[in-house]
Design a protein around this motif. Structure first.
Motif, mmCIF file in Angstrom:
data_model
loop_
_atom_site.group_PDB
_atom_site.id
_atom_site.type_symbol
_atom_site.label_atom_id
_atom_site.label_comp_id
_atom_site.label_asym_id
_atom_site.label_seq_id
_atom_site.Cartn_x
_atom_site.Cartn_y
_atom_site.Cartn_z
ATOM 1 N N ASP A 1 41.301 -46.888 25.154
ATOM 2 C CA ASP A 1 40.642 -45.634 25.525
ATOM 3 C C ASP A 1 39.129 -45.802 25.631
ATOM 4 N N GLU A 2 38.702 -46.601 26.608
ATOM 5 C CA GLU A 2 37.262 -46.854 26.758
ATOM 6 C C GLU A 2 36.500 -45.582 27.099
ATOM 7 N N GLY A 3 37.110 -44.707 27.886
ATOM 8 C CA GLY A 3 36.444 -43.465 28.254
ATOM 9 C C GLY A 3 36.118 -42.618 27.044
ATOM 10 N N ASP A 4 37.073 -42.477 26.123
ATOM 11 C CA ASP A 4 36.833 -41.709 24.903
ATOM 12 C C ASP A 4 35.775 -42.377 24.039
ATOM 13 N N ARG A 5 35.821 -43.699 23.987
ATOM 14 C CA ARG A 5 34.844 -44.438 23.181
ATOM 15 C C ARG A 5 33.426 -44.201 23.692
ATOM 16 N N ILE A 6 33.263 -44.319 25.003
ATOM 17 C CA ILE A 6 31.946 -44.109 25.600
ATOM 18 C C ILE A 6 31.512 -42.662 25.416
ATOM 19 N N ALA A 7 32.454 -41.726 25.567
ATOM 20 C CA ALA A 7 32.121 -40.310 25.386
ATOM 21 C C ALA A 7 31.620 -40.056 23.968
ATOM 22 N N GLY A 8 32.273 -40.672 22.982
ATOM 23 C CA GLY A 8 31.840 -40.502 21.600
ATOM 24 C C GLY A 8 30.451 -41.044 21.364
ATOM 25 N N LEU A 9 30.177 -42.221 21.908
ATOM 26 C CA LEU A 9 28.848 -42.813 21.748
ATOM 27 C C LEU A 9 27.806 -41.977 22.475
ATOM 28 N N GLU A 10 28.159 -41.457 23.638
ATOM 29 C CA GLU A 10 27.223 -40.618 24.392
ATOM 30 C C GLU A 10 26.881 -39.353 23.617
ATOM 31 N N LEU A 11 27.839 -38.832 22.861
ATOM 32 C CA LEU A 11 27.590 -37.643 22.062
ATOM 33 C C LEU A 11 26.733 -37.940 20.836
ATOM 34 N N GLY A 12 26.608 -39.216 20.491
ATOM 35 C CA GLY A 12 25.749 -39.573 19.370
ATOM 36 C C GLY A 12 26.468 -40.145 18.168
ATOM 37 N N ALA A 13 27.727 -40.575 18.330
ATOM 38 C CA ALA A 13 28.421 -41.214 17.206
ATOM 39 C C ALA A 13 27.663 -42.471 16.782
ATOM 40 N N ASP A 14 27.659 -42.763 15.507
ATOM 41 C CA ASP A 14 26.940 -43.924 14.995
ATOM 42 C C ASP A 14 27.644 -45.224 15.341
ATOM 43 N N ASP A 15 28.959 -45.183 15.433
ATOM 44 C CA ASP A 15 29.707 -46.397 15.744
ATOM 45 C C ASP A 15 31.134 -46.008 16.060
ATOM 46 N N TYR A 16 31.920 -46.980 16.496
ATOM 47 C CA TYR A 16 33.335 -46.757 16.729
ATOM 48 C C TYR A 16 34.079 -48.031 16.343
ATOM 49 N N VAL A 17 35.349 -47.885 16.037
ATOM 50 C CA VAL A 17 36.238 -49.017 15.777
ATOM 51 C C VAL A 17 37.523 -48.755 16.540
#
Length: 247
Positions: free
Chosen positions: A87-103
């Motif tokens: 789910d790269e789209g969701d990952r990028i969306a989360g980072l764009e919103l300002g998430a500190d990181d993702y796993v």
């Protein structure tokens, strides 16, 4: 006696994931609580003010991205998102919103612990500054105060996340020096592994906040085939190149 352990809230409807993550984090000295519902997780995060939220994107009642939007609107709490591997789209969306990181799932619990430590270390303001670390840095209308962790542009405050501030600080301490995404990931995030798209998204977010025209950046330029470079002179005392950030 007050419990001074860092508090982590895990919001994931996969009980196996929650149990494994909790066990590993508790071994490292964290105070961990869990829930399996988006609405409940949002309410608990707002009521309990944890130091960090580990947030799955696929949740009942309210999905993880919406939980994050509402949480970020009300609180600066650090957030690590859990995403499905594809789910790269969701990952990028989360980072764009300002998430500190993702796993991305499936993931190593040890890797997640390392990322939790890194985010909390940065969030606590424990980034090891260079020898001139308290000096206010200026580049034209852009000013950065590492001690106060404040940035201003044309005299107006710039709202930066912890990662964005650290990234800009690193750039301004090394003007005109090109860095690869891998170097920035290791130096600013403290990782020797991971997806460099995290860096790309944070640079893009940072540009929207400090550049007059993000499409034609004047502060942070792209060095094609390499990575990024901070342009222009920065007014600050000389940096001791033998010093480095603490990972």
């Amino acid at each position: 006696m007050t419990d001074s352990r860092p508090r982590v809230l895990v919001v994931d409807d996969d009980l196996t994931v929650s149990e494994v993550v909790s066990r590993y984090l508790e071994r490292e000295g964290y105070d961990v609580s869990c829930c399996d519902d988006g609405a409940v997780g949002l309410a608990r995060a707002l009521a309990e003010s944890p130091d960090l939220v580990i947030l799955d994107l696929m949740l009942p009642s309210i999905d993880g991205l919406e939980v994050f939007r509402r949480l970020r609107a009300a609180s600066p709490v650090s957030v690590i998102m859990l995403t499905a591997k594809g789910d790269e789209g969701d990952r990028i969306a989360g980072l764009e919103l300002g998430a500190d990181d993702y796993v991305a799932k499936p993931f190593s619990a040890r890797e997640l612990v390392l990322r939790v430590k890194s985010v909390l270390r940065r969030g606590a303001g424990a980034t090891a500054l260079l020898s001139s670390g308290d000096a206010v840095m200026s580049a034209g209308a852009l000013h950065l105060d590492p001690k106060a962790r404040e940035a201003t542009l044309d005299g107006e405050p710039v709202a930066l996340t912890v990662r964005e501030f650290d990234l800009l600080s690193h750039f301004m301490r090394h003007p005109r020096k090109a860095f690869t995404r891998e170097q920035l990931l290791e130096t600013v995030w403290g990782y020797t592994f991971g997806d460099t798209s995290t860096v790309t998204v944070h640079v893009r977010r940072l540009r929207t906040k400090i550049e007059p025209d993000p499409a034609a950046p004047t502060y942070i330029s792209t060095v094609w085939g390499v990575g990024y470079r901070f342009e222009g002179a920065v007014d600050e005392p000389a940096v001791d190149e033998s010093a480095s950030y603490e990972h």
